[in-house]
Scaffold this motif. Structure first.
Motif, short mmCIF file in Angstrom:
data_model
loop_
_atom_site.label_atom_id
_atom_site.label_comp_id
_atom_site.label_asym_id
_atom_site.label_seq_id
_atom_site.Cartn_x
_atom_site.Cartn_y
_atom_site.Cartn_z
N LEU A 11 0.84 -1.18 0.00
CA LEU A 11 0.00 0.00 0.00
C LEU A 11 0.88 1.24 0.00
O LEU A 11 1.88 1.31 0.72
CB LEU A 11 -0.91 0.03 1.23
CG LEU A 11 -2.10 -0.93 1.23
CD1 LEU A 11 -2.78 -0.91 2.60
CD2 LEU A 11 -3.09 -0.55 0.14
N SER A 12 0.52 2.21 -0.82
CA SER A 12 1.25 3.47 -0.83
C SER A 12 0.88 4.29 0.41
O SER A 12 -0.07 3.97 1.13
CB SER A 12 0.92 4.26 -2.09
OG SER A 12 -0.42 4.77 -2.01
N SER A 13 1.59 5.37 0.63
CA SER A 13 1.20 6.31 1.68
C SER A 13 0.03 7.15 1.17
O SER A 13 -0.24 7.20 -0.04
CB SER A 13 2.38 7.21 2.05
OG SER A 13 2.85 7.89 0.90
N TRP A 14 -0.67 7.80 2.08
CA TRP A 14 -1.78 8.66 1.69
C TRP A 14 -1.26 9.90 0.96
O TRP A 14 -0.26 10.50 1.37
CB TRP A 14 -2.58 9.09 2.92
CG TRP A 14 -3.39 7.99 3.54
CD1 TRP A 14 -3.09 7.27 4.66
CD2 TRP A 14 -4.63 7.49 3.06
NE1 TRP A 14 -4.07 6.35 4.91
CE2 TRP A 14 -5.03 6.45 3.94
CE3 TRP A 14 -5.45 7.80 1.97
CZ2 TRP A 14 -6.22 5.75 3.79
CZ3 TRP A 14 -6.64 7.09 1.80
CH2 TRP A 14 -7.01 6.07 2.70
N LYS A 15 -1.97 10.29 -0.10
CA LYS A 15 -1.58 11.47 -0.88
C LYS A 15 -2.78 12.38 -1.05
O LYS A 15 -3.88 11.95 -1.42
CB LYS A 15 -1.07 11.04 -2.26
CG LYS A 15 -0.67 12.21 -3.15
CD LYS A 15 -0.21 11.72 -4.52
CE LYS A 15 0.16 12.89 -5.43
NZ LYS A 15 0.58 12.42 -6.77
N GLU A 31 -5.95 9.91 -1.24
CA GLU A 31 -6.12 8.57 -1.78
C GLU A 31 -4.88 7.73 -1.48
O GLU A 31 -3.79 8.25 -1.29
CB GLU A 31 -6.39 8.60 -3.28
CG GLU A 31 -5.29 9.18 -4.12
CD GLU A 31 -5.66 9.29 -5.60
OE1 GLU A 31 -4.74 9.15 -6.43
OE2 GLU A 31 -6.84 9.51 -5.92
N ARG A 32 -5.10 6.43 -1.42
CA ARG A 32 -4.02 5.47 -1.17
C ARG A 32 -4.09 4.39 -2.23
O ARG A 32 -5.17 3.88 -2.54
CB ARG A 32 -4.18 4.85 0.23
CG ARG A 32 -3.11 3.85 0.59
CD ARG A 32 -3.29 3.40 2.04
NE ARG A 32 -4.57 2.74 2.24
CZ ARG A 32 -5.01 2.32 3.43
NH1 ARG A 32 -4.28 2.54 4.52
NH2 ARG A 32 -6.17 1.73 3.54
N TRP A 33 -2.94 4.03 -2.80
CA TRP A 33 -2.89 3.08 -3.90
C TRP A 33 -2.38 1.71 -3.44
O TRP A 33 -1.54 1.63 -2.54
CB TRP A 33 -1.97 3.60 -5.00
CG TRP A 33 -2.61 4.69 -5.81
CD1 TRP A 33 -2.91 5.96 -5.40
CD2 TRP A 33 -3.04 4.60 -7.17
NE1 TRP A 33 -3.49 6.67 -6.41
CE2 TRP A 33 -3.58 5.87 -7.52
CE3 TRP A 33 -3.02 3.59 -8.13
CZ2 TRP A 33 -4.10 6.13 -8.78
CZ3 TRP A 33 -3.52 3.86 -9.39
CH2 TRP A 33 -4.06 5.12 -9.71
N ASP A 42 -6.76 1.98 -3.70
CA ASP A 42 -7.26 1.06 -2.68
C ASP A 42 -8.39 1.68 -1.88
O ASP A 42 -9.40 1.05 -1.61
CB ASP A 42 -6.12 0.67 -1.75
CG ASP A 42 -6.59 -0.17 -0.57
OD1 ASP A 42 -6.88 -1.36 -0.78
OD2 ASP A 42 -6.69 0.38 0.55
N GLU A 60 -13.01 7.67 6.10
CA GLU A 60 -12.44 6.82 5.06
C GLU A 60 -13.54 6.07 4.32
O GLU A 60 -14.53 5.61 4.91
CB GLU A 60 -11.46 5.83 5.67
CG GLU A 60 -10.68 5.01 4.64
CD GLU A 60 -9.55 4.21 5.24
OE1 GLU A 60 -9.07 3.28 4.57
OE2 GLU A 60 -9.13 4.51 6.39
#
Length: 281
Positions: A11-15, A31-33, A42, A60
């Motif tokens: 999971l990426s960090s929140w952006k 968003e988080r990928w 995601d 969320e």
């Protein structure tokens, strides 16, 4: 997609992807990928940050949009979404889960002090678009959409299913369903469906008249219209399904069956000419 599901990756960090400032709060959409061979979003969330400091509220969900241009029928630049009549713009978030014929919900926050959540309206597939219109003159717009309960009645495909209107109004505990309080919405829809039937039998129009009467609280008139208007060979099958979905009794019956769980459905069946909100900046 299958390869990613079997090896979901990281999971990426929140952006932060959107920002908007309100009189008392700043709102960020993040968003988080899910990373990997086939990257995808995601989840998303909203952060509501008090302008003068204080506790941050986070919400969320799957796919959030705060932009009324994307979901309010008739919205025009310069109009604000004042949902509780206090003169301040409020935050309306549409969430979509994705997938065929599903699923939309609206989370509504009053942005006065203190922050207060005033709505969680589950509309299933009907919620892609909504109409906001003050129907009772209290300066608080009602939410008008359609009822997702009646898809696939009898042998009818999704495209020929009835989608009667449904109305939500702001009560003491937040937005709540109030179909019977706004019978004019159903009277207008019934007239539109009768115009359609003048061109020939249309199962969706006939059944929408029936369900309109049910939702506005006139059960006997609903059954009368069903007997008079519906001509399909699956008539008795649909009669039983209507009983289950609405928890109604046939005229003369002593008890009504318990309603079955609701089905899923599409966008607003009613679109008053008035725009989203009478408030302006």
């Amino acid at each position: 997609a299958l390869a990613q599901d079997s090896n979901p990756g990281q999971l990426s960090s929140w952006k932060v992807v959107r920002k908007k400032s309100f009189p008392n709060y700043n709102v960020e959409i993040l968003e988080r990928w899910m990373m990997g061979k086939f990257p995808r979003i995601d989840s998303m969330k909203a952060r509501i940050v008090p302008s003068e400091g204080g506790s941050v509220t986070e919400f969320e969900a799957t796919w959030l949009t705060p932009d009324p241009r994307e979901f309010v029928v008739g919205w025009k630049p310069g109009q604000i979404l004042d949902m509780n009549g206090d003169g301040l713009e409020d935050l309306v978030l549409r969430n979509s889960t994705g997938g065929a014929h599903c699923c939309y919900s609206y989370d509504i926050f009053s942005l006065s002090k203190p922050l207060k959540k005033i709505g969680n309206v589950e509309l299933q597939d009907c919620g892609e678009k909504i109409v906001l219109h003050d129907l009772n003159g209290d300066k608080k717009p009602e939410i008008i959409s359609c009822d997702a309960k009646f898809t696939y009645l009898g042998d009818l495909p999704y495209s020929q299913s009835p989608f009667p209107p449904t109305v939500y109004t702001l009560g003491l505990s937040g937005y709540e369903r109030a179909d019977k309080a706004f019978k004019q919405i159903y009277a207008e829809d019934i007239q539109r469906q009768r115009e359609t039937l003048k061109k020939g039998f249309d199962p969706a129009a006939a059944l929408q008249i029936v369900t309109d009467y049910f939702l506005m609280g006139d059960e006997n008139k609903g059954w009368e219209e069903f007997n008079a208007l519906y001509q399909g060979a699956d008539k008795e099958k649909i009669r039983l399904q209507l009983l289950q979905k609405m928890g109604l009794a046939l005229p003369g019956a002593e008890t009504a069956p318990q309603p079955a769980s609701g089905a899923k459905a599409p966008a607003p069946a009613v679109s008053p000419e008035s725009p989203a909100s009478d408030a302006s900046e």
